[in-house]
Design a protein around this motif. Structure first.
Motif, PDB file in Angstrom:
ATOM      1  N   LEU A  76     -14.129 -39.416 -21.806  1.00 26.55           N
ATOM      2  CA  LEU A  76     -14.664 -38.056 -21.823  1.00 26.55           C
ATOM      3  C   LEU A  76     -14.780 -37.435 -20.438  1.00 26.55           C
ATOM      4  CD1 LEU A  76     -17.417 -38.400 -24.564  1.00 26.55           C
ATOM      5  CD2 LEU A  76     -15.070 -37.567 -24.795  1.00 26.55           C
ATOM      6  N   LEU A  77     -14.757 -38.255 -19.384  1.00 27.66           N
ATOM      7  CA  LEU A  77     -14.816 -37.713 -18.031  1.00 27.66           C
ATOM      8  C   LEU A  77     -13.432 -37.511 -17.429  1.00 27.66           C
ATOM      9  CD1 LEU A  77     -17.869 -39.596 -16.460  1.00 27.66           C
ATOM     10  CD2 LEU A  77     -17.778 -37.409 -17.672  1.00 27.66           C
ATOM     11  N   ASP A  78     -12.396 -37.825 -18.186  1.00 24.53           N
ATOM     12  CA  ASP A  78     -11.033 -37.558 -17.714  1.00 24.53           C
ATOM     13  C   ASP A  78     -10.859 -36.049 -17.568  1.00 24.53           C
ATOM     14  OD1 ASP A  78      -7.991 -38.701 -17.653  1.00 24.53           O
ATOM     15  OD2 ASP A  78      -8.085 -36.738 -18.614  1.00 24.53           O
ATOM     16  N   PRO A  79     -10.303 -35.566 -16.450  1.00 22.27           N
ATOM     17  CA  PRO A  79     -10.189 -34.121 -16.234  1.00 22.27           C
ATOM     18  C   PRO A  79      -9.458 -33.384 -17.354  1.00 22.27           C
ATOM     19  CG  PRO A  79      -9.698 -35.296 -14.212  1.00 22.27           C
ATOM     20  CD  PRO A  79      -9.825 -36.332 -15.282  1.00 22.27           C
ATOM     21  N   ASP A  80      -8.379 -33.967 -17.865  1.00 18.13           N
ATOM     22  CA  ASP A  80      -7.622 -33.289 -18.912  1.00 18.13           C
ATOM     23  C   ASP A  80      -8.360 -33.305 -20.238  1.00 18.13           C
ATOM     24  OD1 ASP A  80      -5.347 -32.617 -17.304  1.00 18.13           O
ATOM     25  OD2 ASP A  80      -4.807 -34.733 -17.359  1.00 18.13           O
ATOM     26  N   VAL A  81      -9.014 -34.417 -20.566  1.00 20.73           N
ATOM     27  CA  VAL A  81      -9.796 -34.474 -21.802  1.00 20.73           C
ATOM     28  C   VAL A  81     -10.928 -33.456 -21.746  1.00 20.73           C
ATOM     29  CG1 VAL A  81     -11.246 -35.920 -23.272  1.00 20.73           C
ATOM     30  CG2 VAL A  81      -9.194 -36.887 -22.228  1.00 20.73           C
TER      31      VAL A  81
END
Length: 226
Positions: A76-81
């Motif tokens: 959830l902390l992935d920039p794209d997600v």
């Protein structure tokens, strides 16, 4: 980790990632069918699925094939997600969530930055502020400069865990700033950022925290005017 959005690989990742986050894709995925849908080779499909797997969105198992993972497994902390989730949830929800995260993180970051900043931190923040002033007429460049300022402020806190949250702040700010900065330069925008930097430069934690809270209050007014 983000990825290049250009080229067929980037296009497949972008579209399929958005569809998964929006709930338009669930359960098993058919790589052959995906190749036909996007009119790309199976090599491109495999590489796109690897990228999405790294973000926790999909997985592949023997006898089970490739499938969409439950939302709780996503990075959830992935920039794209983050970007896809904000796009899927809509502007109002995104702005509310961003305001809550910023209120919890940025005043603390400003306080620590005032206590721990280095000369290099101050130079970088000053450069970002100058870039913001020079790009007021260009929403895209102004957005990048604004994001850089807020990221660098968390870096200046010299708290590794707090620095990790700059991914959340930057990803959400990019979506938010494109809405706000498109309206042109706003009264008080430069002054609120300058007040934060001046307090950090003076090594005044209380003043830095207060200045950041004032900045966030002004940001709330800007969003309310959208």
């Amino acid at each position: 980790m983000s990825y290049p959005r250009r080229g067929v690989h980037g296009e497949v990742v972008e579209d399929l990632g958005r569809r998964i986050v929006a709930g338009a894709e669930s359960g098993p995925l058919d790589p052959v069918g995906l190749g036909q849908r996007y009119q790309v080779s199976q090599t491109v499909v495999r590489e796109a699925l690897k990228t999405l797997a790294a973000k926790g969105l999909v997985d592949a198992r023997p006898k089970r094939g490739t499938f969409v993972r439950p939302r709780g497994d996503w990075s959830l902390l992935d920039p794209d997600v983050l970007r896809w989730r904000f796009a899927e949830r809509g502007e109002a929800d995104m702005l509310r969530d961003l305001a809550e995260v910023r209120a919890a993180v940025e005043p603390a970051g400003a306080r620590l930055a005032a206590e721990r900043r280095t000369p290099e931190d101050l130079d970088a923040l000053e450069s970002a502020l100058e870039r913001m002033a020079a790009t007021a007429a260009d929403p895209e460049e102004h957005t990048e400069a604004d994001i850089a300022f807020h990221r660098l402020l968390l870096v200046a806190s010299h708290n590794e865990l707090l620095e990790c949250l700059e991914v959340v702040i930057a990803s959400a700010l990019y979506a938010r700033d494109r809405l706000v900065h498109a309206r042109g330069e706003r009264p008080g925008f430069a002054a609120t950022h300058r007040a934060v930097l001046d307090a950090v430069r003076r090594g005044a934690p209380d003043a830095a925290e207060t200045a950041m809270r004032d900045l966030l209050t002004q940001a709330g007014r800007d969003e309310a005017a959208l």
